[in-house]
Design a protein around this motif. Structure first.
Motif, PDB file in Angstrom:
ATOM      1  N   LEU A 116       0.642  -1.423  -0.002  1.00 44.27           N
ATOM      2  CA  LEU A 116      -0.396  -0.082   0.059  1.00 44.27           C
ATOM      3  C   LEU A 116       0.714   1.193  -0.271  1.00 44.27           C
ATOM      4  O   LEU A 116       1.559   1.436   1.281  1.00 44.27           O
ATOM      5  N   ALA A 117       0.381   1.890  -1.170  1.00 45.12           N
ATOM      6  CA  ALA A 117       1.757   2.931  -1.381  1.00 45.12           C
ATOM      7  C   ALA A 117       0.539   4.933  -0.780  1.00 45.12           C
ATOM      8  O   ALA A 117      -0.690   4.299  -1.743  1.00 45.12           O
ATOM      9  N   VAL A 118       1.131   5.130  -0.016  1.00 48.70           N
ATOM     10  CA  VAL A 118       0.308   5.916   0.330  1.00 48.70           C
ATOM     11  C   VAL A 118       0.897   7.716  -0.015  1.00 48.70           C
ATOM     12  O   VAL A 118       2.198   7.920   0.425  1.00 48.70           O
ATOM     13  N   ASN A 119      -0.447   8.593  -0.687  1.00 47.82           N
ATOM     14  CA  ASN A 119       1.225   9.250  -0.835  1.00 47.82           C
ATOM     15  C   ASN A 119       1.667   9.527  -1.974  1.00 47.82           C
ATOM     16  O   ASN A 119       3.482  10.259  -1.873  1.00 47.82           O
ATOM     17  N   GLY A 120       2.253   8.435  -2.531  1.00 42.13           N
ATOM     18  CA  GLY A 120       3.152   7.621  -3.399  1.00 42.13           C
ATOM     19  C   GLY A 120       4.437   7.337  -2.791  1.00 42.13           C
ATOM     20  O   GLY A 120       5.342   7.561  -2.962  1.00 42.13           O
ATOM     21  N   ALA A 121       4.453   8.148  -1.378  1.00 44.37           N
ATOM     22  CA  ALA A 121       5.689   7.106  -0.254  1.00 44.37           C
ATOM     23  C   ALA A 121       5.752   5.113  -0.315  1.00 44.37           C
ATOM     24  O   ALA A 121       4.713   4.940  -1.346  1.00 44.37           O
ATOM     25  N   ASP A 122       7.140   5.381  -0.064  1.00 48.71           N
ATOM     26  CA  ASP A 122       7.496   4.281  -0.117  1.00 48.71           C
ATOM     27  C   ASP A 122       6.317   2.921   0.416  1.00 48.71           C
ATOM     28  O   ASP A 122       5.667   2.883   1.862  1.00 48.71           O
ATOM     29  N   ALA A 123       6.030   2.173   0.098  1.00 48.67           N
ATOM     30  CA  ALA A 123       4.724   0.650   0.137  1.00 48.67           C
ATOM     31  C   ALA A 123       5.138  -0.022   1.272  1.00 48.67           C
ATOM     32  O   ALA A 123       5.454   0.056   2.209  1.00 48.67           O
ATOM     33  N   LEU A 124       3.639   0.349   2.017  1.00 53.06           N
ATOM     34  CA  LEU A 124       4.147  -0.259   3.440  1.00 53.06           C
ATOM     35  C   LEU A 124       3.409  -2.117   3.231  1.00 53.06           C
ATOM     36  O   LEU A 124       2.265  -1.664   2.218  1.00 53.06           O
ATOM     37  N   PRO A 125       3.981  -3.291   3.864  1.00 54.62           N
ATOM     38  CA  PRO A 125       2.738  -4.113   3.396  1.00 54.62           C
ATOM     39  C   PRO A 125       1.669  -4.188   4.300  1.00 54.62           C
ATOM     40  O   PRO A 125       2.093  -3.925   5.413  1.00 54.62           O
ATOM     41  N   VAL A 126       0.792  -4.819   3.760  1.00 58.48           N
ATOM     42  CA  VAL A 126      -0.341  -4.361   4.546  1.00 58.48           C
ATOM     43  C   VAL A 126      -1.029  -5.995   4.389  1.00 58.48           C
ATOM     44  O   VAL A 126      -0.978  -5.988   3.567  1.00 58.48           O
ATOM     45  N   LEU A 127      -2.194  -6.304   5.361  1.00 62.50           N
ATOM     46  CA  LEU A 127      -2.940  -7.365   5.260  1.00 62.50           C
ATOM     47  C   LEU A 127      -4.475  -6.641   5.049  1.00 62.50           C
ATOM     48  O   LEU A 127      -4.563  -5.504   6.719  1.00 62.50           O
ATOM     49  N   VAL A 128      -5.639  -7.066   4.502  1.00 59.27           N
ATOM     50  CA  VAL A 128      -6.773  -6.338   5.102  1.00 59.27           C
ATOM     51  C   VAL A 128      -7.592  -7.076   6.049  1.00 59.27           C
ATOM     52  O   VAL A 128      -8.016  -8.129   6.569  1.00 59.27           O
ATOM     53  N   GLN A 129      -7.975  -6.028   6.944  1.00 59.66           N
ATOM     54  CA  GLN A 129      -7.977  -6.455   8.462  1.00 59.66           C
ATOM     55  C   GLN A 129     -10.430  -6.015   8.437  1.00 59.66           C
ATOM     56  O   GLN A 129     -10.458  -7.345   8.778  1.00 59.66           O
ATOM     57  N   GLU A 130     -10.551  -5.923   8.003  1.00 54.81           N
ATOM     58  CA  GLU A 130     -11.968  -5.610   7.834  1.00 54.81           C
ATOM     59  C   GLU A 130     -12.066  -4.589   6.552  1.00 54.81           C
ATOM     60  O   GLU A 130     -11.491  -4.308   6.174  1.00 54.81           O
ATOM     61  N   VAL A 131     -13.427  -5.338   6.190  1.00 51.25           N
ATOM     62  CA  VAL A 131     -14.584  -4.194   5.197  1.00 51.25           C
ATOM     63  C   VAL A 131     -15.684  -4.496   5.257  1.00 51.25           C
ATOM     64  O   VAL A 131     -15.972  -5.806   5.836  1.00 51.25           O
ATOM     65  N   GLN A 132     -15.838  -3.098   4.762  1.00 49.94           N
ATOM     66  CA  GLN A 132     -17.409  -2.911   5.667  1.00 49.94           C
ATOM     67  C   GLN A 132     -18.254  -2.501   4.708  1.00 49.94           C
ATOM     68  O   GLN A 132     -17.708  -1.786   3.547  1.00 49.94           O
ATOM     69  N   HIS A 133     -19.312  -3.178   4.419  1.00 47.10           N
ATOM     70  CA  HIS A 133     -20.601  -2.895   2.920  1.00 47.10           C
ATOM     71  C   HIS A 133     -21.971  -2.853   3.312  1.00 47.10           C
ATOM     72  O   HIS A 133     -22.115  -2.908   4.734  1.00 47.10           O
ATOM     73  N   ASP A 134     -22.180  -1.974   2.583  1.00 50.39           N
ATOM     74  CA  ASP A 134     -23.577  -1.433   2.658  1.00 50.39           C
ATOM     75  C   ASP A 134     -24.629  -3.040   2.583  1.00 50.39           C
ATOM     76  O   ASP A 134     -24.696  -3.607   1.087  1.00 50.39           O
ATOM     77  N   PRO A 135     -25.210  -3.692   3.292  1.00 51.10           N
ATOM     78  CA  PRO A 135     -26.058  -4.765   2.859  1.00 51.10           C
ATOM     79  C   PRO A 135     -27.060  -4.601   1.591  1.00 51.10           C
ATOM     80  O   PRO A 135     -26.506  -6.004   1.514  1.00 51.10           O
ATOM     81  N   PRO A 136     -27.928  -3.999   1.252  1.00 46.80           N
ATOM     82  CA  PRO A 136     -28.982  -3.761   0.782  1.00 46.80           C
ATOM     83  C   PRO A 136     -28.154  -4.190  -0.821  1.00 46.80           C
ATOM     84  O   PRO A 136     -28.135  -4.797  -1.790  1.00 46.80           O
ATOM     85  N   THR A 137     -26.728  -3.178  -1.160  1.00 48.12           N
ATOM     86  CA  THR A 137     -26.197  -3.530  -1.859  1.00 48.12           C
ATOM     87  C   THR A 137     -25.000  -4.530  -2.185  1.00 48.12           C
ATOM     88  O   THR A 137     -24.387  -3.778  -3.355  1.00 48.12           O
ATOM     89  N   SER A 138     -24.375  -4.539  -1.612  1.00 49.16           N
ATOM     90  CA  SER A 138     -23.115  -4.557  -0.559  1.00 49.16           C
ATOM     91  C   SER A 138     -21.937  -3.759  -1.210  1.00 49.16           C
ATOM     92  O   SER A 138     -20.525  -3.905  -1.826  1.00 49.16           O
TER      93      SER A 138
END
Length: 220
Positions: free
Chosen positions: A65-87
């Motif tokens: 994950l590169a934030v504002n073009g800086a050096d990338a950070l190795p990350v894992l997706v911790q949580e994804v929130q969805h809108d139930p009616p539309t996903s």
């Protein structure tokens, strides 16, 4: 063999509260990244790009994950929130990881194959959908695949201890936890017509009695 890291660009977010709705209308997704004693960083991510990257990386793949073009950070997706009616994706949380240190993760379990127990009328019930593991971030399995062909008879079962596990992965879920079993279908007993008729007759008598009592009261 370690999986290739997916790449994702993000911008530091300065919109909060009600302003976040405007971001979503523009196809952007708010999020944040935290971990390794760093201050959490609020993010804005292109929604389509995130969905594509997440589909390729799965729930256990490392993302650079590169934030504002800086050096990338190795990350894992911790949580994804969805809108139930539309996903629709509403919010994403990432956690930064150290590629040289083990982390705990939940790995999905998928079942495949044809069990001979099906010919006896059995149904195959999966009791666990995820397995807790500890491994280096790059060694986390994408999934566990469970072949149910060894289930020959009704009540045959596979447990967590039966999983084929890479040497670099430690299973944290209890080894004797039930994973999948060939089970006998449950039989739901139905009331006989005679019982139904008796019940209807009793209910009818009760209703007539109640109506009669009401009429008596009105007359009084």
């Amino acid at each position: 063999m370690a999986r290739k890291h997916e790449q994702l660009q993000a911008d530091r977010r300065d919109s909060f509260g009600k302003k976040v709705k405007r971001l979503r209308r523009d196809g952007m997704v708010p999020g944040n990244v935290y971990g390794l004693a760093m201050e959490p960083i609020p993010l804005t991510i292109n929604g389509r790009e995130f969905i594509a990257v997440h589909q390729r990386a799965g729930s256990t793949g490392v993302i650079d994950l590169a934030v504002n073009g800086a050096d990338a950070l190795p990350v894992l997706v911790q949580e994804v929130q969805h809108d139930p009616p539309t996903s629709r994706v509403l919010h994403v949380s990432f956690v930064q990881v150290d590629l040289t240190k083990p982390v705990n993760a939940m790995v999905p379990v998928y079942v495949y194959g044809d069990s001979p127990a099906l010919e006896q009328g059995a149904i195959i019930i999966q009791h666990i959908n995820e397995i807790s593991v500890s491994a280096l971030p790059d060694d986390i399995p994408e999934s566990f695949e469970v072949d149910v062909t060894p289930l020959l008879d009704i009540d045959d079962a596979l447990h967590v201890s039966d999983l084929a596990t890479p040497a670099e992965v430690t299973i944290l879920t209890e080894a004797d936890d039930l994973l999948v079993r060939a089970e006998r279908p449950r039989v739901i007993e139905e009331e006989t017509p005679e019982e139904d008729e008796e019940l209807e007759g009793e209910e009818g008598e009760g209703e007539e009695g109640e109506e009669g009592a009401a009429e008596d009261e009105s007359e009084e």
